[in-house]
Enzyme design. Structure first.
Site, PDB file in Angstrom:
ATOM      1  CE1 TYR A 212      -4.102   1.939   0.704  1.00  0.00           C
ATOM      2  CE2 TYR A 212      -2.814   3.011   2.409  1.00  0.00           C
ATOM      3  CZ  TYR A 212      -3.947   2.952   1.627  1.00  0.00           C
ATOM      4  OH  TYR A 212      -4.926   3.920   1.771  1.00  0.00           O
TER       5      TYR A 212
ATOM      6  CB  ALA B 149       5.271   0.410  -2.729  1.00  0.00           C
TER       7      ALA B 149
HETATM    8  N1  LIG Z   1     -10.069   5.336   4.965  1.00  0.00           N
HETATM    9  C1  LIG Z   1      -8.892   5.853   5.245  1.00  0.00           C
HETATM   10  O1  LIG Z   1      -8.514   6.024   6.424  1.00  0.00           O
HETATM   11  C2  LIG Z   1      -7.974   6.265   4.117  1.00  0.00           C
HETATM   12  C3  LIG Z   1      -6.810   6.964   4.446  1.00  0.00           C
HETATM   13  C4  LIG Z   1      -5.961   7.359   3.413  1.00  0.00           C
HETATM   14  C5  LIG Z   1      -6.273   7.077   2.099  1.00  0.00           C
HETATM   15  N2  LIG Z   1      -7.408   6.388   1.811  1.00  0.00           N
HETATM   16  C6  LIG Z   1      -7.685   6.111   0.396  1.00  0.00           C
HETATM   17  O2  LIG Z   1      -8.942   6.655   0.055  1.00  0.00           O
HETATM   18  C7  LIG Z   1      -9.520   5.884  -1.002  1.00  0.00           C
HETATM   19  C8  LIG Z   1     -10.927   5.467  -0.602  1.00  0.00           C
HETATM   20  O3  LIG Z   1     -10.833   4.643   0.537  1.00  0.00           O
HETATM   21  P1  LIG Z   1     -12.047   4.327   1.529  1.00  0.00           P
HETATM   22  O4  LIG Z   1     -11.464   4.325   2.870  1.00  0.00           O
HETATM   23  O5  LIG Z   1     -13.207   5.182   1.196  1.00  0.00           O
HETATM   24  O6  LIG Z   1     -12.303   2.808   1.147  1.00  0.00           O
HETATM   25  P2  LIG Z   1     -13.612   2.009   0.726  1.00  0.00           P
HETATM   26  O7  LIG Z   1     -13.229   0.588   0.741  1.00  0.00           O
HETATM   27  O8  LIG Z   1     -14.760   2.468   1.550  1.00  0.00           O
HETATM   28  O9  LIG Z   1     -13.833   2.495  -0.773  1.00  0.00           O
HETATM   29  C9  LIG Z   1     -12.986   2.067  -1.832  1.00  0.00           C
HETATM   30  C10 LIG Z   1     -13.861   1.820  -3.045  1.00  0.00           C
HETATM   31  O10 LIG Z   1     -13.031   1.400  -4.139  1.00  0.00           O
HETATM   32  C11 LIG Z   1     -13.712   0.361  -4.828  1.00  0.00           C
HETATM   33  N3  LIG Z   1     -12.771  -0.453  -5.588  1.00  0.00           N
HETATM   34  C12 LIG Z   1     -11.888  -1.365  -5.106  1.00  0.00           C
HETATM   35  N4  LIG Z   1     -11.229  -1.949  -6.119  1.00  0.00           N
HETATM   36  C13 LIG Z   1     -11.696  -1.373  -7.262  1.00  0.00           C
HETATM   37  C14 LIG Z   1     -11.394  -1.549  -8.643  1.00  0.00           C
HETATM   38  N5  LIG Z   1     -10.492  -2.462  -9.046  1.00  0.00           N
HETATM   39  N6  LIG Z   1     -12.045  -0.789  -9.563  1.00  0.00           N
HETATM   40  C15 LIG Z   1     -12.987   0.117  -9.170  1.00  0.00           C
HETATM   41  N7  LIG Z   1     -13.321   0.311  -7.869  1.00  0.00           N
HETATM   42  C16 LIG Z   1     -12.674  -0.419  -6.934  1.00  0.00           C
HETATM   43  C17 LIG Z   1     -14.391  -0.423  -3.714  1.00  0.00           C
HETATM   44  O11 LIG Z   1     -15.443  -1.247  -4.210  1.00  0.00           O
HETATM   45  C18 LIG Z   1     -14.879   0.689  -2.794  1.00  0.00           C
HETATM   46  O12 LIG Z   1     -16.177   1.140  -3.127  1.00  0.00           O
HETATM   47  C19 LIG Z   1      -8.575   4.707  -1.235  1.00  0.00           C
HETATM   48  O13 LIG Z   1      -7.728   4.993  -2.322  1.00  0.00           O
HETATM   49  C20 LIG Z   1      -7.800   4.651   0.052  1.00  0.00           C
HETATM   50  O14 LIG Z   1      -6.549   4.042  -0.124  1.00  0.00           O
HETATM   51  C21 LIG Z   1      -8.272   5.980   2.792  1.00  0.00           C
END
Ligand SMILES: NC(=O)c1ccc[n+]([C@@H]2O[C@H](COP(=O)([O-])OP(=O)(O)OC[C@H]3O[C@@H](n4cnc5c(N)ncnc54)[C@H](O)[C@@H]3O)[C@@H](O)[C@H]2O)c1
Length: 268
Positions: A166, A168
């Site tokens: 993640y 990287a």
């Molecule tokens: N939640 C946190 O604390 C946090 C912190 C930093 C960064 N992020 C980043 O924010 C973004 C959203 O995360 P989140 O926490 O809302 O997660 P989440 O799991 O609630 O949402 C991620 C969404 O991406 C979709 N997804 C996964 N693989 C996919 C693919 N191959 N094609 C299309 N859609 C796909 C999932 O179905 C899901 O709806 C991510 O990139 C995550 O790495 C989250």
């Protein structure tokens, strides 16, 4: 809640948001729609996607669905085609799709590595390349900037132990964005990155089965955030709304950390 009559900041703009069925992607889509953009929502979860699109339409927002997997170039091409078919153009791309497969370095499998790098890094590359012909379209008004925002993480800036895949991949999208910001600056396309810390109600609180373990950060003892609370998806959406608006036209190639003052990720 209905859209009010005053001209919203993103009126006339068309946005594509990946991973938009849940969490941060849904909050971003909702916020962009509230600000007047027509939003094309993408996700692999077709049921969640249909609910998300219906939710936005319920409050009077314009939304369309582009189901698909960002790992597959044919499917990201189709997402761009949906934008053109439904709304005629594309001004804003938000690369948000992501997932976690945590494991200690010495136990991490090829599958865990590939799963995260393919969605986060390859997925962002695929989606930007598919959207490029629409984003690069020369608008008659050179001041009408187009916007690419990618959701990275503090993991991509500082590193998170237990998630080298993640960390990287999230660092990879920063390098991609910094290069692209310079490549597209003369086209009036701004390319920026948001790097959130802990955000509640999202993947960090996902189910604890073997493949959907919570974010490595969530496994750690809770430390008080300097700002007094954890982040909310709407906090990320607010920053993205600024970065895709004309208010940020002079900002490009930047990584904006959004972590309530959490300067250092605590050790296990
Ligand atoms: N939640 C946190 O604390 C946090 C912190 C930093 C960064 N992020 C980043 O924010 C973004 C959203 O995360 P989140 O926490 O809302 O997660 P989440 O799991 O609630 O949402 C991620 C969404 O991406 C979709 N997804 C996964 N693989 C996919 C693919 N191959 N094609 C299309 N859609 C796909 C999932 O179905 C899901 O709806 C991510 O990139 C995550 O790495 C989250």
């Amino acid at each position: 809640m209905l859209l009010n009559d005053s001209e919203p900041r993103l009126a006339g703009r068309v946005a594509l948001v990946t991973g938009a069925a849940h969490g941060i992607g849904l909050a971003i889509s909702r916020r962009l729609a509230l600000e007047g953009a027509a939003v094309v929502l993408n996700d692999v979860d077709r049921t969640g996607l249909a609910e998300a699109v219906a939710h936005i339409r319920e409050f009077g927002g314009q939304a369309a669905s582009a189901a698909g997997d960002v790992r597959r170039p044919g499917e990201t091409d189709e997402m761009a085609a949906v934008c053109e078919r439904e709304f005629g153009e594309l001004h804003i791309l938000v690369n948000n799709a992501g997932l976690l497969r945590p494991a200690p370095m010495h136990e991490m499998t090829d599958e865990q590595w590939d799963a995260v790098v393919d969605v986060v890094l390859r997925g962002a590359f695929n989606t930007i390349r598919s959207a490029a012909p629409l984003l690069m379209h020369q608008d008659p008004d050179p001041a009408f900037n187009r916007k690419v925002v990618t959701i990275s993480s503090v993991a991509g800036v500082h590193g998170v132990p237990g998630s080298v895949n993640y960390s990287a991949a999230k660092a990879g999208v920063i390098g991609l964005s910094k290069a692209l910001a310079r490549e597209w600056a003369s086209l009036h396309i701004n390319v920026n990155v948001v790097a959130p810390g802990r955000i509640v109600g999202t993947m960090i609180h996902a189910s604890r089965d073997e493949h959907q373990r919570p974010h490595a950060l969530a496994d750690r003892p809770q430390v008080p955030m300097p700002i007094g609370r954890l982040g909310h998806p709407d906090d990320v959406a607010s920053l993205v709304a600024y970065l895709v608006s004309p208010d940020s036209d002079y900002m490009t190639g930047q990584v904006l950390e959004l972590h309530g003052g959490m300067e250092v990720i605590p050790r296990r």
